[in-house]
Design an enzyme around this catalytic site. Structure first.
Site, PDB file in Angstrom:
ATOM      1  N   TRP A 102     -21.472  81.816   2.434  1.00  0.00           N
ATOM      2  CA  TRP A 102     -21.635  82.851   3.330  1.00  0.00           C
ATOM      3  C   TRP A 102     -20.272  83.635   3.814  1.00  0.00           C
ATOM      4  CZ3 TRP A 102     -25.443  85.695   2.139  1.00  0.00           C
ATOM      5  CH2 TRP A 102     -26.671  84.981   1.792  1.00  0.00           C
ATOM      6  N   ASP A 172     -21.012  84.917  12.367  1.00  0.00           N
ATOM      7  CA  ASP A 172     -22.308  85.029  11.692  1.00  0.00           C
ATOM      8  C   ASP A 172     -23.102  83.766  12.241  1.00  0.00           C
ATOM      9  OD1 ASP A 172     -24.465  84.827  10.243  1.00  0.00           O
ATOM     10  OD2 ASP A 172     -23.421  85.153   8.263  1.00  0.00           O
ATOM     11  N   LYS A 196     -34.232  82.690   9.705  1.00  0.00           N
ATOM     12  CA  LYS A 196     -33.941  81.099   9.654  1.00  0.00           C
ATOM     13  C   LYS A 196     -34.341  80.421  11.116  1.00  0.00           C
ATOM     14  CE  LYS A 196     -31.473  82.370   6.047  1.00  0.00           C
ATOM     15  NZ  LYS A 196     -30.014  82.832   5.889  1.00  0.00           N
TER      16      LYS A 196
HETATM   17  C1  LIG Z   1     -29.286  83.644   5.179  1.00  0.00           C
HETATM   18  C2  LIG Z   1     -27.919  83.989   5.361  1.00  0.00           C
HETATM   19  C3  LIG Z   1     -27.279  85.303   5.442  1.00  0.00           C
HETATM   20  C4  LIG Z   1     -27.792  86.381   4.686  1.00  0.00           C
HETATM   21  O1  LIG Z   1     -28.893  86.776   5.087  1.00  0.00           O
HETATM   22  P1  LIG Z   1     -29.703  88.008   4.591  1.00  0.00           P
HETATM   23  O2  LIG Z   1     -30.846  88.549   5.689  1.00  0.00           O
HETATM   24  O3  LIG Z   1     -30.259  87.599   3.174  1.00  0.00           O
HETATM   25  O4  LIG Z   1     -28.881  89.091   4.633  1.00  0.00           O
HETATM   26  C5  LIG Z   1     -26.189  85.487   5.859  1.00  0.00           C
HETATM   27  N1  LIG Z   1     -25.431  84.398   6.642  1.00  0.00           N
HETATM   28  C6  LIG Z   1     -25.860  83.183   6.859  1.00  0.00           C
HETATM   29  C7  LIG Z   1     -25.126  82.231   7.480  1.00  0.00           C
HETATM   30  C8  LIG Z   1     -27.094  82.977   6.315  1.00  0.00           C
HETATM   31  O5  LIG Z   1     -27.594  81.910   6.545  1.00  0.00           O
END
Ligand SMILES: *Cc1c(COP(=O)(O)O)cnc(C)c1O
Length: 359
Positions: A102, A172, A196
């Site tokens: 990511w 993030d 998540k």
């Molecule tokens: C799942 C995830 C993303 C992407 O999320 P989307 O909703 O599919 O854009 C980005 N960063 C992390 C750390 C993730 O777990």
């Protein structure tokens, strides 16, 4: 349907009581005669839902007053794609730390807008250890430093917030927001997709310090412009109302669990128990440095690769769902977010021990 435990990395399991409440309120939200799905986002009922949602998130994460909360669309991917255009201002470079899939994507997206200084990379170690922040190359001329606090695919997590001097820290937190206590005042900007650890897919939380607003490039459409969204309280256009409502229910559930401090202890115990089971076995293996192991996503492989499909099939049959690893890494992955009860992890640990004994 018999009892199941869902270890999906996202969208992922929700607390059962949240789903039950949503079910009970599905046709008639609190005597309004409407489902939340059917309400105007500008009506008094939904405005009430939105207000409580904002208040609960601010309270749970102890978000200081000089930070704005946004609930946007497009997922974390939209955020890491627009962050440079939003906050570079008159700078033309930004620092990125590469600790996995990511952070790698975020880094690549930023290259469309500015020079990227790779402050540190875990790539040479195959993303199994986080480079010590004291060794990072931090360019104080950069507009900000971006990192991914939990790598959902590689299973690495920062145990501590890195110190990057005066640079605004951008994180993030998609897969570990609300799972552990953090000091929001250490950050310039935090973003996280909902699917998540916060609710169903659809809404992306952005927590932004006020001094980072107003730096967007003029070509950036208003819906992606933080300052514009702040001005309209995330309702510049129609928000994902039902996702807001469900995230709100998850926050209320979290408060009833005793808040983040309490759930953090549960998360610690769950992770400890699963890693201990992996470490003391000769069949299962997790390659991540112990200090950098994720409490949320636990990838592991089997010493005998030929047993993987047997393991997954047996797990599925006994109600342990979605243990197949990400296609990038293969193997298995157990995602054990806030909603996964300790009993689910204990049951998995027992299943794994029994599988090892019989194979
Ligand atoms: C799942 C995830 C993303 C992407 O999320 P989307 O909703 O599919 O854009 C980005 N960063 C992390 C750390 C993730 O777990």
């Amino acid at each position: 349907m018999s009892k199941t435990y869902n270890f999906s990395a996202g969208p992922s399991m929700l607390p059962e009581s949240v789903l039950q409440q949503a079910q009970a309120e599905m046709l008639d939200w609190q005597g309004s005669g409407m489902s939340v799905m059917e309400m105007s986002h500008r009506g008094p009922e939904f405005m009430g839902v939105a207000e409580v949602l904002h208040r609960d998130l601010r309270e749970l994460m102890a978000i200081p007053d000089n930070y704005k909360i946004l609930f946007l669309q497009g997922g974390a991917t939209a955020q890491f794609s627009f962050i440079p255009t939003n906050i570079l201002g008159d700078k033309n470079k930004a620092c990125y730390v590469n600790t996995g899939a990511w952070s790698g994507k975020a880094l690549k997206a930023a290259k469309n807008y500015c020079d990227v200084v790779v402050s540190a990379s875990a790539e040479t170690k195959n993303f199994t250890a986080i480079p010590d922040p004291s060794t990072w190359n931090i360019d104080q001329q950069a507009a900000y430093l971006h990192y991914t606090s939990n790598e959902t695919i590689h299973g690495l997590e920062f145990a501590n917030i890195p110190n990057v001097g005066s640079l605004p820290l951008v994180a993030d937190m998609s897969s570990n927001i609300l799972s552990r206590q953090i000091d929001v005042s250490k950050f310039g900007l935090i973003y996280a997709g909902s699917q998540k650890n916060m609710g169903p897919a659809g809404v992306t939380v952005v927590i932004v310090r006020e001094d980072l607003l107003g730096k967007a490039q003029s070509t950036l459409p208003n819906v992606f412009n933080y300052q514009q969204q702040v001005k309209y309280e995330s309702m510049l256009n129609t928000p994902v109302t039902y996702s807001w409502y469900l995230v709100g229910l998850v926050l209320q559930w979290l408060k009833a669990q005793g808040g983040i401090a309490s759930i953090e202890q549960v998360n610690q115990r769950k992770a400890q128990s699963l890693y201990a089971a992996i470490d003391c076995s000769s069949l299962y293996n997790n390659a991540v440095a112990i200090a950098d192991r994720s409490r949320m996503n636990v990838p592991f492989i089997l010493a005998d690769k030929g047993l993987e499909s047997v393991f997954l099939k047996a797990a599925q049959e006994q109600g342990f769902l979605a243990l197949k690893g990400h296609r990038l890494l293969g193997g298995m992955r157990a995602s054990i977010y806030n909603a996964m009860p300790e009993s689910g992890v204990e049951a998995l640990v027992q299943f794994m021990a029994e599988f090892e004994r019989t194979h």
